[in-house]
Scaffold this motif. Structure first.
Motif, PDB file in Angstrom:
ATOM      1  N   ALA A 349       0.680  -1.196   0.036  1.00 44.44           N
ATOM      2  CA  ALA A 349       0.071  -0.058   0.015  1.00 44.44           C
ATOM      3  C   ALA A 349       0.964   1.301  -0.065  1.00 44.44           C
ATOM      4  N   THR A 350       0.396   2.116  -0.806  1.00 40.13           N
ATOM      5  CA  THR A 350       1.208   3.702  -0.645  1.00 40.13           C
ATOM      6  C   THR A 350       0.033   4.509  -0.649  1.00 40.13           C
ATOM      7  N   ILE A 351       0.347   5.263   0.399  1.00 37.53           N
ATOM      8  CA  ILE A 351      -0.570   6.638   0.680  1.00 37.53           C
ATOM      9  C   ILE A 351      -0.421   7.775  -0.162  1.00 37.53           C
ATOM     10  N   VAL A 352      -1.304   7.958  -1.034  1.00 36.89           N
ATOM     11  CA  VAL A 352      -0.766   9.094  -2.407  1.00 36.89           C
ATOM     12  C   VAL A 352      -1.655  10.307  -1.881  1.00 36.89           C
ATOM     13  N   SER A 353      -2.647  10.291  -1.122  1.00 38.60           N
ATOM     14  CA  SER A 353      -3.347  11.540  -0.681  1.00 38.60           C
ATOM     15  C   SER A 353      -3.925  11.363   0.544  1.00 38.60           C
ATOM     16  N   PRO A 354      -4.359  12.151   1.379  1.00 36.70           N
ATOM     17  CA  PRO A 354      -5.021  11.881   2.580  1.00 36.70           C
ATOM     18  C   PRO A 354      -6.168  11.193   2.392  1.00 36.70           C
ATOM     19  N   TRP A 355      -6.964  10.880   1.294  1.00 31.33           N
ATOM     20  CA  TRP A 355      -8.077  10.117   1.030  1.00 31.33           C
ATOM     21  C   TRP A 355      -7.953   8.938  -0.017  1.00 31.33           C
ATOM     22  N   ALA A 356      -6.460   8.508  -0.416  1.00 32.73           N
ATOM     23  CA  ALA A 356      -6.328   7.594  -1.284  1.00 32.73           C
ATOM     24  C   ALA A 356      -5.283   6.991  -1.065  1.00 32.73           C
ATOM     25  N   VAL A 357      -5.311   5.538  -1.516  1.00 32.57           N
ATOM     26  CA  VAL A 357      -4.214   4.688  -1.258  1.00 32.57           C
ATOM     27  C   VAL A 357      -4.061   3.938  -2.378  1.00 32.57           C
ATOM     28  N   GLU A 358      -2.782   3.681  -3.022  1.00 37.94           N
ATOM     29  CA  GLU A 358      -2.748   3.003  -4.201  1.00 37.94           C
ATOM     30  C   GLU A 358      -2.088   1.488  -3.909  1.00 37.94           C
ATOM     31  N   PHE A 359      -3.190   0.562  -4.240  1.00 36.52           N
ATOM     32  CA  PHE A 359      -2.660  -0.768  -3.710  1.00 36.52           C
ATOM     33  C   PHE A 359      -1.981  -1.488  -5.025  1.00 36.52           C
ATOM     34  N   THR A 360      -0.912  -2.210  -4.667  1.00 37.65           N
ATOM     35  CA  THR A 360      -0.156  -3.049  -5.473  1.00 37.65           C
ATOM     36  C   THR A 360      -0.437  -4.431  -5.452  1.00 37.65           C
ATOM     37  N   GLY A 361      -0.806  -5.184  -6.019  1.00 42.34           N
ATOM     38  CA  GLY A 361      -1.051  -6.649  -5.812  1.00 42.34           C
ATOM     39  C   GLY A 361       0.213  -7.536  -6.084  1.00 42.34           C
ATOM     40  N   SER A 362       0.113  -8.694  -5.989  1.00 47.19           N
ATOM     41  CA  SER A 362       1.335  -9.550  -6.014  1.00 47.19           C
ATOM     42  C   SER A 362       1.867  -9.762  -7.449  1.00 47.19           C
ATOM     43  N   ASP A 363       0.742  -9.584  -8.276  1.00 47.12           N
ATOM     44  CA  ASP A 363       1.037  -9.686  -9.761  1.00 47.12           C
ATOM     45  C   ASP A 363       1.474  -8.327 -10.491  1.00 47.12           C
ATOM     46  N   GLY A 364       1.682  -7.313  -9.604  1.00 48.11           N
ATOM     47  CA  GLY A 364       2.069  -5.927 -10.064  1.00 48.11           C
ATOM     48  C   GLY A 364       1.037  -5.008 -10.609  1.00 48.11           C
ATOM     49  N   ALA A 365      -0.258  -5.762 -10.546  1.00 45.99           N
ATOM     50  CA  ALA A 365      -1.350  -4.688 -10.944  1.00 45.99           C
ATOM     51  C   ALA A 365      -1.657  -3.829  -9.936  1.00 45.99           C
ATOM     52  N   LYS A 366      -1.833  -2.465 -10.098  1.00 45.12           N
ATOM     53  CA  LYS A 366      -2.222  -1.374  -9.148  1.00 45.12           C
ATOM     54  C   LYS A 366      -3.613  -0.917  -9.274  1.00 45.12           C
ATOM     55  N   LYS A 367      -4.291  -0.300  -8.423  1.00 39.90           N
ATOM     56  CA  LYS A 367      -5.644   0.402  -8.157  1.00 39.90           C
ATOM     57  C   LYS A 367      -5.505   1.407  -7.236  1.00 39.90           C
ATOM     58  N   ILE A 368      -6.322   2.364  -7.448  1.00 38.46           N
ATOM     59  CA  ILE A 368      -6.392   3.511  -6.261  1.00 38.46           C
ATOM     60  C   ILE A 368      -7.793   3.229  -5.674  1.00 38.46           C
ATOM     61  N   ILE A 369      -7.527   3.274  -4.460  1.00 39.07           N
ATOM     62  CA  ILE A 369      -8.810   3.225  -3.483  1.00 39.07           C
ATOM     63  C   ILE A 369      -8.805   4.431  -2.740  1.00 39.07           C
ATOM     64  N   THR A 370     -10.294   4.935  -2.708  1.00 37.99           N
ATOM     65  CA  THR A 370     -10.372   6.163  -2.090  1.00 37.99           C
ATOM     66  C   THR A 370     -11.103   5.598  -0.629  1.00 37.99           C
ATOM     67  N   THR A 371     -10.740   6.661   0.078  1.00 31.61           N
ATOM     68  CA  THR A 371     -11.342   6.397   1.661  1.00 31.61           C
ATOM     69  C   THR A 371     -11.586   7.703   2.549  1.00 31.61           C
ATOM     70  N   LYS A 372     -12.288   7.480   3.467  1.00 32.28           N
ATOM     71  CA  LYS A 372     -12.780   8.644   4.353  1.00 32.28           C
ATOM     72  C   LYS A 372     -11.538   8.812   5.297  1.00 32.28           C
ATOM     73  N   ASN A 373     -11.029   7.685   5.725  1.00 31.92           N
ATOM     74  CA  ASN A 373      -9.894   7.394   6.784  1.00 31.92           C
ATOM     75  C   ASN A 373      -9.052   6.334   6.641  1.00 31.92           C
ATOM     76  N   ILE A 374      -7.747   6.531   7.147  1.00 36.20           N
ATOM     77  CA  ILE A 374      -6.821   5.625   7.056  1.00 36.20           C
ATOM     78  C   ILE A 374      -6.036   5.215   8.227  1.00 36.20           C
ATOM     79  N   VAL A 375      -5.892   4.035   8.580  1.00 39.48           N
ATOM     80  CA  VAL A 375      -5.203   3.768   9.746  1.00 39.48           C
ATOM     81  C   VAL A 375      -3.932   3.301   9.625  1.00 39.48           C
TER      82      VAL A 375
END
Length: 717
Positions: A349-375
């Motif tokens: 996981a990489t936090i790219v903004s206060p409301w978004a995390v970039e997830f990189t899977g084991s296959d190298g595929a990436k996707k951005i997930i937006t969120t109200k909060n991050i812990v």
């Protein structure tokens, strides 16, 4: 000390003179009205001298906290007029208040902080952070006697200059009301007429203003923090919370979020369960159990057997450790948490903004997930010191040693803390020639000296060379043999080894997932900086567990996770400060060491008044029956009271026995309650009751018992 007595004497003489000469008669409303004409004429004849005399008198009255400041404020308006009177009274009251503040600080603060420092810590922390806001609120509301505010604030950590200018500004409104009333003195028959309910209500609303202002400033500060990300803030969010890390903190956070029907994603790049399950608590305790079995066989004669032996292989022991992990794994598994409603993702996981995390899977595929909060629950990893040659020798850590299948013949353990000590004893009991190297004067430095001594003696009995006061300098290889060079008392000591285990502590995982890009501050000890609510620089990004501290324990991580989850999801309605008042821990050596609250050493260092009660476990029936009659219970209490400040237990199952003290401290129960509770016989838990009994005997009402003895003598005739 002499200067304190001198100041106290001056204050006492001044106050005594005030009452002895009945100077208060000049500071009553009727007394002043009778003298008003004379004083007004004096001011007209000598304006500057009169102003200075009035100013000095007002400063003295305020500095000595004498009654009459309200009357003097009226006098200022009556004989100097509104403008001049307001200037004189405003500055004189603030300066006098500051003198009172300084006197309180000089005479009392050290004593108060020494006696009540632990209890006052939350107040001190709050004043250090927001003192001016709260002082301003108190100054705006005349319901709070200003002299009390002066004296109480002197006992806190607020600095002199903020105290002065906040007092000057905060008292201005009330001063203006009284000075203005003084210009109409003839119409005033009582001080009650000056402060009407309407005016009091207005001041109360003014008193709320600083608190409201602080909230507004917090909002503005938050907006400033978020300013550079304003353009990328989504209008809606994929998740309520994204949790980074599936150790104890991350799992509990996710569990709570899912339980309250939030949409939560948990991201883990290694294994579910984190360090505790895979490389920490679980495997180490499994290994300790096997080592203890071998140790007990060597003690066969103590239990009535001529001898006992085991046919064993170290590889099989380590395979058992893995079986234990596999048996517990379902508790922390993806399938279980998915059933609970948590979306579990394996990858980075990489936090790219206060409301978004970039997830990189084991296959190298990436996707951005937006969120109200991050812990952030990214945990920690073993700290490896920069010892020359260490990196080239193939060192082990508490993360990597579980791959061993062959017992090291000669093992060096770097570190005398809980992890190093537990593993030192384990490997010694399996038959390794273990040298434990610790640069401090003793192992287990967080505990009392006698605790360290008991554990050291047990280690030595197991064949461990406990080398305290030894500083690791270098690792070299000579003729194919690995050697650790240590310095002890200025002399180099050479320790040949086959394996070296580094166990000098753990460092938080604070890199590799976006903290740097967001500018989230890291403390000097390399943990993520959070406030009392576990919020980072960004109020919607939280951190809990080992990554933020202050305690690196699995149970504390789980404890913090509740606060992180609840504050993240419901903080707009109510936020909760993380509570660290009662934190227990245990080191699973033999003898086991467990503690909650203050140790005797800490109480002395912090100069906290205390009493010490000790009960030796060699007196306990169950310990004797188990051939484990060693160790003690030490309880720290408030002098003369049964209030528990801390407890240390050294002995068999110390961590289990400690729970009663943890509960007592959590819910404010004293030793008398423990003494009055029925404990099962014969159990190790009875030791708590006997420790309470020792305290009770030490606090017998001697005089009362003497009279009771006389009564019984009289009864016998």
């Amino acid at each position: 000390m002499k200067s304190k007595f001198a100041l106290l004497a001056v204050i006492a003489v001044a106050i005594g003179a005030y009452f002895y000469f009945d100077l208060g008669r000049f500071l009553s409303l009727d007394g002043f009205k009778a003298q008003q004409a004379t004083l007004s004429a004096l001011v007209a004849a000598h304006p500057w001298q009169s102003a200075m005399a009035f100013f000095g008198a007002y400063v003295a009255v305020a500095a000595l906290s004498l009654p009459g400041a309200a009357i003097m404020t009226l006098m200022g308006g009556a004989i100097f007029g509104f403008s001049k009177g307001l200037v004189l009274v405003s500055f004189a009251s603030a300066i006098g208040a500051t003198f009172a503040f300084l006197s309180s600080r000089f005479l009392l603060r050290d004593w108060v902080q020494e006696k009540f420092g632990e209890r006052l810590k939350p107040i001190n922390d709050g004043v250090a952070k927001d003192g001016p806001f709260y002082l301003f609120a108190l100054r705006l509301v005349p319901l709070f006697p200003f002299f009390v505010v002066n004296l109480v604030m002197g006992l806190t950590s607020i600095k002199i200059w903020p105290f002065y200018w906040v007092s000057q500004l905060g008292m201005l409104a009330g001063t203006a009301v009284f000075v203005n009333a003084g210009t109409q003195l003839a119409q005033i028959s009582s001080l009650k007429g000056i402060i009407s309910p309407a005016i009091l209500g207005s001041f109360a609303l003014l008193g709320i203003f600083p608190i409201v202002a602080k909230k507004i400033l917090d909002v503005l500060k938050g907006r400033k923090v978020y300013a550079r990300f304003a353009s990328v803030k989504p209008k809606s969010f994929d998740r309520n919370v994204i949790v980074i890390g599936a150790g104890s903190a991350g799992l509990v956070t996710s569990y709570i979020a899912a339980a309250v029907k939030a949409k939560v994603t948990l991201i883990e790049k290694h294994k579910m369960g984190g360090d505790c399950l895979n490389t920490g608590c679980v495997p180490s305790k499994a290994l300790i159990k096997s080592a203890k079995l071998l140790s007990n066989m060597k003690r066969a004669e103590e239990f009535g057997f001529k001898s006992a032996t085991a046919d064993w292989n170290f590889g099989d022991v380590m395979e058992r450790v893995q079986r234990v992990i596999r048996e517990i794994e379902p508790h922390d598994s993806i399938s279980r948490y998915s059933e609970l409603g948590v979306e579990c993702l394996t990858g980075s996981a990489t936090i790219v903004s206060p409301w978004a995390v970039e997830f990189t899977g084991s296959d190298g595929a990436k996707k951005i997930i937006t969120t109200k909060n991050i812990v952030i629950a990214a945990g920690a990893q073993p700290l490896v010191p920069p010892i020359p040659g260490l990196a080239d020798c193939g060192y082990l850590t508490s993360d990597t040693l579980w791959g061993l299948r062959e017992l090291p013949k000669r093992l060096v353990v770097l570190g005398g803390g809980p992890i190093g000590s537990e593993l030192t004893q384990c490997f010694a009991r399996f038959g390794s020639q273990v040298s434990q190297v610790e640069m401090s004067p003793r192992i287990l430095m967080r505990e009392d000296p006698e605790v360290s001594e008991l554990v050291s003696k047990a280690f030595q009995k197991d064949g461990v060379a406990v080398l305290t006061g030894h500083k690791a300098k270098q690792v070299i290889v000579e003729n194919g043999e690995k050697i650790l060079i240590c310095e002890h008392d200025g002399v180099d000591v050479r320790l040949p080894f086959d394996q070296i285990l580094v166990a000098v502590g753990r460092t938080a995982n604070v890199t590799g997932y976006g903290l740097e890009a967001l500018g989230i501050p890291i403390r000097a000890n390399k943990t993520v900086e959070t406030n009392d609510y576990l919020q980072t620089l960004y109020p919607n990004i939280y951190a809990c567990g080992d990554v933020t501290g202050p305690y690196q324990f699995t149970h504390v991580a789980a404890h913090q996770a509740w606060y992180a989850a609840v504050n993240a999801l419901f903080g707009r309605f109510k936020k909760f400060k993380a509570d660290y008042r009662v934190i227990p821990w245990a080191t699973f050596t033999e003898p086991e060491v467990a503690r909650v609250g203050l140790s005797e050493t800490e109480a002395k260092e912090k100069k906290i008044p205390h009493e010490v009660t000790v009960y030796g476990l060699d007196d306990l029936d169950r310990a004797i029956a188990d051939s484990e009659a060693h160790g003690f219970i030490k309880v720290i209490t408030v002098p003369g009271k049964d209030t528990i400040l801390g407890a240390t237990i050294v002995g068999d199952h110390a961590g289990d026995i400690l729970i009663e003290f943890v509960t007592a401290m959590k819910y404010g129960l004293g030793l008398n309650k423990i003494l009055g509770t029925i404990h099962i016989y014969p159990t190790l838990g009875e030791a708590n009751k006997y420790a309470a009994g020792v305290w009770k005997r030490n606090h017998q009402p001697t005089k009362l018992l003497e009279w009771v003895a006389k009564f019984h003598t009289w009864e016998r005739g």
